[in-house]
Each structure stands twice: as C-alpha cells, then as structure tokens.
Write a protein that holds these residues in place. Structure first.
Motif: not given
Length: 807
Positions: A98-104, A110-113, A651-653, A658-662
């Motif tokens: 099962d193949i995914n990409d996700c935030i780690v 914090q990166f998207e992998e 800036a709005t994001w 506040p903790t989410a990767l833009f």
C-alpha cells in the motif's frame, strides 16, 4: 613489416588531413550518441533485474468489467493475497503493498515523504530487503511499526559523530499523518534501518510500515473483494509454471466472490505480470509510478543506429573516394612487385586505425558527458568504461572499419597495373553508383528523422495549447496532508481568503485533483429508455465551489448547492453519451445512485481532461463531500503580482493552521509533469536529429570537396570558354541536388508510416500535414545546397591558369 604499414598510414593521414579529420569527427560524434543511448537503454532494461528471485516474482493485475466498461488496473483488493496462498500450491509467498505519501514529524523536523509503503512481512523475503540490524520480517509484524531507509535516518536522526551520518533510531517514535483516524498524526515506532532501494525499481520507498496497521484501522477491508487499492505480488515456487497458474486464475473470482460480483454487476479477471516486464510493458490504470515504454527504447536505439549508419556511410564514401587519389600509388606498387595481400592489409589497417581512434575519442567524450546526460534524463547510468557497453561498441567499430576499407582494398588491388596507371578506375561506373546510392541512403535517413522531429514538435505544441475543458492558468493547489486542523478550520480559511485577499477569486476543496487520473465507483441509474443500468464511472469528490474555481462550463442544469451533499450529482458529457441521453440535457433529473447515496442528476458539465491526452476522456460523476475528506484546496488567482499573492496566502495559512506544513503547486506545473517523459522524448529526438544532419553535412562537405578536386581541370576549361560562376556552381551542384530530391521521394512515405504509428499512442493527436514533409525536405535540400555550393564557389573562383596546370 608491421611498422612499415603504420608508417605509410601516418603519411597518408598527414597528407589528407581534411578527410581524416572529417572521418574522425563524424564517427566520434555518432559513437558518442550510440554510447549514451546504449547506456540509457541498458538502464531502462535493467529495471527490477537486481532482485535475486525476479524470475519467480509476478504482480497480480485485475480486469474489471461493469456493463460495457472494462478497467484494466494494477491494483487489487485486500483479501486477494491470503486467498491466493490458500488456493494455489504453486505460490510460495504473497506480499501486499500500500503506497502513500504523508507528512512525517519528529520533534521540530516536519517533511512530506513519498514512498511510504505498508507491506506484509513476506515483502522482506520476496524483494531481498534486509535490515542493517535485525530482521525486517519480525520488525513489521505489529501495527504502527516502521523501518526507515538510510536517507530518512540521516534526515531525521543526523549524527556528525557516526560515519553512517545518523544515530541508531531504534526505539524512536515518528508522528505520521497516515492511517490516523483522528487526523492528529499517529505514533509509529521505529524498529530499524534498511538500505536505500535501487533507483531502477518500478517502486521505491523511504519508509516501510507494517500492513497490519491498515488492518487495525480498516478491519472491514479484509473482507471487501471489490475495494481495489493495494498491489499484490506473488513469489512462485521454483518449479511452478506461471502459465498453468494463469489458467487456474480464470475460475478463481467466481469461486471466491461470485455473489459480490453479481450484486454489483461486476466481472473480475486476474492476470500475472512478470516483475521485470512491469516497467516497460505495463500501462495499466493506477500504476505505482509512471512506467517507461519499450517503444521509446526501440525508437532511440533505431535513431542511434541511424546516426551510426549515416556516419558509416560518410566514412565509406570518403574512404572509397580518397582511394582514387591513391590509384597511381597502388599501380606503382604493383609494378614494383608488391603483393596484393600487402595492399589489402594497408587499406584495411588505415580504415581500422581511424575507426579505433574515433572509438577511443567517443568513449572518453561520452564518459565526460555522462553526468550532464544523467541530469537531463533523470537516471543514473553505469560508466561508459564497462565491458557490457564497450564490447558491442567495439564490435560496431571493427565492422565499420572493415566495411570502409574492404571495398577500395579489394577493388583497386585487384585491377591490372596498366588500368590503374591509365586512370580507367577514375571513371568506374560501379564506384560512382555506389557513392550515389550511399548519399541517397544517408539523406533518406536524415529526412525521415527531420520529418519525425517536425511531427513530434507539432504534437507537443498541440498538447500544450489544447483546451483542457478547465482554466489552468492562475490555479493554485494546496495540499491538506491529512491535518485535522485544516479539515476542521477549512471554512474559516476559505472565508478569510475570499474576504481579505482580492487576488483570490474562488476557493474549493476536493478529494484529489483532476489531473493524473481519477478513482472510480459503481453507479446505478437509468438509460435513455428508462432501463436500470449499473456501470463504473470515474469520480471526483468536491465542494460546492469546485466547478466555479476550475472554470468548467456548466452545459445544462444547475450548480451544486449545500443541500446536494447527499444525492446531488453532476456528470460530464461523456457519461451522458454513454447512457444514450441525446441530447445530454435529457439526463437532468434522472435518478442516480452511488456510494454517496441515492439522488438525481442536477447538472451536466463540459468534458474536461483529467488523465492526460494519451487517454480519451471517460465518463465522470461529481458529488459533494465534507471537508473531513479533502486532500486538496484549490485557489483561483487573479493577480499580476503572484509573489505578493503567495506571501499573503501563506500568511493566511499560518494564521489558521500554525502547525501544518505549507505545500503548494501551480496547476500549470502539475500538468507539465504529466508530459515530462514526452518532453524528454522530444528534446532528445531533436538533439539526435540535429547531430544526424550535422554528420550528413560533414560527409557531403568532404565528398563534394573531393569531387570538385577531380573536376579542377574541367572547371578551368569552362571558365576559359566563358562560363560564369553561377553556371559552374549550377553544373557542380545539380548532381548532388538530384540525389537529395530522390532521397525525399524515398523518405516521405517511410516517415509517414512511422509517425502515424507513433501518433496512435495519443487519444488526442494532430493529423499529419504536408508542411512537415516539405519543411524537412527543404531543410535537407538547403543544407546540401549550402554545403556543396560553398565548395563549388571556391573552386570556380580559382584562376583557370592554375587549374589547367594541374595534372
């Protein structure tokens, strides 16, 4: 004696510096192209060959028929793997991917992998994956356990003191936004480190998680035979026959889940794909990643051979032509009693020396160009100094050297001394016919390639400019990445953008985007005769402003409203046509049902492209979905200052999440990514065609120069008799131009056949037009005219007195 052969060869090369240099440049250039193409082709053909059990590994693909619609896909359902192991003794082990990409997330990192794979423990044995410390199979037994690659270890657990570049991560915990029911990120225990996977595999990974994680979160998936979303790989027993197993698979679906198929009006068939065939021969729906294409390799290898053939023709032509200058030398040698054998050896040695010199230059130049070519092609090539590449290249070099030297060696050495010394060889019709035939063949190949690049560029331009059914300019897509804070505060974020940022004119949430393909679901409706039908439709789950944001035309009915959250559907023209509703407006108000519930069709939208121009537009349904399912937020920008708009959006994001990767991408860039392989094909095709034209021009330059030298006295006599420069150039050039015109006649039908076959790969394509053929012919004619004309003008400007004094 051998030293004397080399001494004579050196003198010949020194005397004929121009011809020698032209031969070396032409052959070296062609061999460099062949080197790079061979290295790239070897890389493409090596995919998945490194697995020790690759001959016994097969991927199970599925074919699903719903009504008249057939989907051939690489994915299968969860229960398949266990059932295969139980039902077929030919199968040693089965592994699911099962193949995914996700935030780690780890502490402040914090990166998207990409390439987060959830696999069965059998994955380790089937695909030769061993942990650097410990056993992968046991490490992946329990839910929420992962192992990470060395690259990921260096990224999250760096250590300057350890020579590996990372500290031991065993026992650490990563927060991963995948299979986390509350969308707050789930804790995954790191059990160890595995080596980075080779690049030439049809799947890659950065993190390996336990498949039991999925079963813990989605227990119902174990029994759902109709939810196709994972990849299934089977390792056959050593003496098992794949063909016999494939035959047994025919009855498997009915035996295992026949009732479910009939209930959903679906028919399944399973097929076995050899592991090493997947990258080049599989173009199914839902592939792990964009695969290569064996036809591209065949095209490039053919181009490489064409370029080498053009250079070889140059070499043979110039070598045989230069042999005329040495006819008297051979005649004198024969009078002095030199054996024919020695003359043959001398000619072959000289031809082979030039070929080997070009071979050495080509290998060194190709090795020097390898890093740049790797970056351009996006691959990692083996060194050009490897025996696997050098051996066939050396064979081609020897063959070219022998072919170029054998004709003059045997023909001139076989003539009588009196014939040679009287100059009869100069007017040999056989030699003239051979040279003309080779020129025609050379330019025929070049014109075919020129027509090809014209058609390829036209198709690429057509794809770039085609109306996709939605407005891609100014469309920005933000990634949700599974964050609960985004899903919970989506509406506030949307309102803030629309209220306070004039550059943002529309915002919409959706499950995925409309590029790169859509998922599909069974649907039930009625056809034009009112008969109930069930069929599979591609689907896009959206919010009420999706159509407006993407600027997709509404042809009939109305747009979504909030009350359509259950039971309201839009379909595209293709779906309406498939159901026989003519005109398509007849579909409005018809009953419609899918996994989103029972309702009706409220609108029909214009067809839009969502899977590239290689595939035809399929039938699509759109329906509303809550923000909790969104994976993308799309923004329509109307701003001349994109940088300022992006700063305001970020800036709005940050204010709302506040903790989410833009993370974002422009739709133009995403669409360009769909055609990256086509663009690479076009660019490399253009480069090689330019090289082939250059090589052909070099050969024609050398041959024209030689032929003009042969006509020096004739040119002088014409000038004495009052011929103008224009007349002389016309007389000299006309013979060559007739050959190029004949090459056009030969090349055009061949090019038409080849390019028509290539265009069949595209569902939306250009028609072959006469302009591409005329332009290719005119370019070849112009290059030949300039090449020969310059030499002819130089010869016609020589003082006729000097010309008439020549012997």
């Amino acid at each position: 004696m051998l030293g004397n052969y080399f001494k004579v060869a050196f003198r010949v090369f020194t005397k004929a510096k121009g011809y020698t240099l032209l031969n070396i440049i032409g052959l070296t250039t062609a061999l460099v192209c062949v080197c790079l193409i061979a290295a790239w082709s070897a890389y493409e053909l090596s995919y998945d060959q490194f697995f020790s059990k690759h001959e016994r590994i097969y991927r199970v693909a599925s074919s699903v028929q719903t009504g008249d619609n057939i989907s051939r896909q690489a994915v299968t359902a969860f229960p398949l793997a266990n059932a295969l192991e139980k039902d077929f003794p030919e199968i040693e082990q089965v592994a699911r991917l099962d193949i995914n990409d996700c935030i780690v997330r780890y502490q402040d990192r914090q990166f998207e992998e990409d390439g987060v794979l959830f696999v069965d423990p059998a994955f380790a044995n089937i695909f030769d994956v061993n942990m650097l410390d410990g056993s992968l199979g046991s490490a992946l037994q329990e839910p929420y356990h992962v192992v990470i690659t060395e690259s990921i270890a260096r990224k999250y657990f760096p250590s300057a003191d350890d020579p590996k570049g990372y500290r031991n991560p065993a026992g650490e915990t990563l927060i991963m936004f995948v299979y986390d029911p509350d969308s707050q990120g789930a804790s995954y225990a790191v059990r160890g480190v595995v080596p980075d996977p080779p690049a030439n595999s049809h799947f890659s990974y950065s993190i390996l998680g336990s498949f039991s994680t999925i079963e813990a979160v989605l227990p119902e998936a174990r029994r759902n035979w109709l939810n196709d979303r994972i990849y299934t790989y089977a390792l056959l027993e050593e003496n098992a026959s794949a063909e016999t197993l494939a035959d047994k698979l025919d009855a498997f679906p009915e035996r295992r889940f026949g009732a479910e198929m009939r209930e959903q009006n679906r028919q399944y068939q399973f097929a076995l794909q050899p592991l090493t065939d997947i990258h080049l021969y599989s173009q199914l729906e839902d592939e792990v990643q964009a695969n290569g294409d064996i036809n591209t390799i065949i095209v490039f290898m053919t181009i490489g051979l064409f370029i080498l053939l053009i250079a070889a023709i140059n070499y043979i032509n110039l070598t045989t032509a230069w042999s005329l200058e040495r006819a008297k030398e051979v005649g004198v040698k024969k009078v002095l009693g030199v054996p024919r054998r020695q003359i043959v050896i001398q000619f072959l040695l000289e031809a082979s020396l030039i070929a080997f010199l070009a071979f050495g230059c080509a290998v060194l130049l190709a090795e020097w160009l390898r890093p740049a070519f790797q970056e351009w092609a996006g691959v990692t090539l083996e060194t050009m100094l490897s025996f696997r590449l050098l051996a066939p290249l050396l064979f081609l070099t020897v063959l070219i050297g022998c072919l170029s030297g054998i004709y003059p060696a045997l023909f001139i050495s076989g003539m009588q001394s009196a014939q040679i010394l009287k100059g009869r060889f100069r007017t040999s019709p056989t030699g003239i016919l051979v040279r003309k035939s080779l020129i025609i063949a050379q330019f025929s190949i070049t014109i075919v390639l020129l027509v090809g690049i014209g058609v390829v560029n036209s198709q690429m331009g057509f794809m770039s400019n085609k109306d996709l059914g939605f407005k891609q300019e100014g469309l920005l897509v933000l990634k949700v990445n599974g964050y609960a804070e985004i899903k919970d505060n989506y509406q506030a974020f949307k309102d803030d953008l629309l209220t306070n940022l004039p550059s943002v004119t529309a915002v919409a949430g959706s499950r995925g985007t409309i590029t790169g393909g859509l998922g599909d679901d069974p649907a039930q409706t009625v056809d034009a005769l009112g008969k109930t039908v069930m069929l599979n439709l591609d689907r896009q789950r959206v919010d009420a402003d999706f159509r407006k944001t993407y600027d997709i035309d509404l042809l009939h009915g109305r747009d979504f409203v909030e009350t359509d959250s259950i039971g309201g559907y839009m379909i595209n023209e293709a779906a309406a046509h498939l159901l026989g509703w003519e005109p398509v407006s007849e579909s409005i108000g018809k009953p419609f049902e899918s996994e989103n519930g029972a309702g009706e069709i409220v609108g029909v939208v214009r067809d839009f492209h969502y899977d590239g121009l290689h595939s035809a537009i399929g039938p699509v349904m759109l329906y509303l979905t809550p923000p909790s399912t969104f994976s993308r937020i799309s923004l329509r920008l109307e701003s001349v200052d994109i940088l300022a708009a992006m700063n305001q959006i970020e800036a709005t994001w940050r204010r709302h999440f506040p903790t989410a990767l833009f993370q974002y991408e422009f739709m133009n860039e995403r669409l360009a990514g769909q055609y990256r392989s086509d663009l690479f094909f076009a660019n490399i095709f253009l480069a090689f065609v330019a090289i082939s034209l250059l090589i052909a021009s070099l050969g024609l330059l050398g041959l024209a120069s030689f032929m003009i030298r042969q006509k020096t006295r004739e040119i002088g006599i014409r000038k004495v008799l009052g011929a103008s420069v224009t007349n002389i150039v016309s007389v000299i050039s006309s013979g060559f131009m007739r050959l190029v015109l004949l090459a056009n006649v030969i090349a055009w039908p061949i090019a038409a056949l080849i390019m028509n076959n290539w265009l069949e790969n595209f569902a939306y394509r250009i028609d072959l037009s006469w302009q591409a053929f005329v332009l290719a012919g005119a370019l070849a004619f112009s290059v030949a005219m300039v090449t020969v004309g310059v030499q002819a003008i130089r010869a016609s400007l020589v003082n006729p007195i000097h010309a008439l004094k020549q012997d």
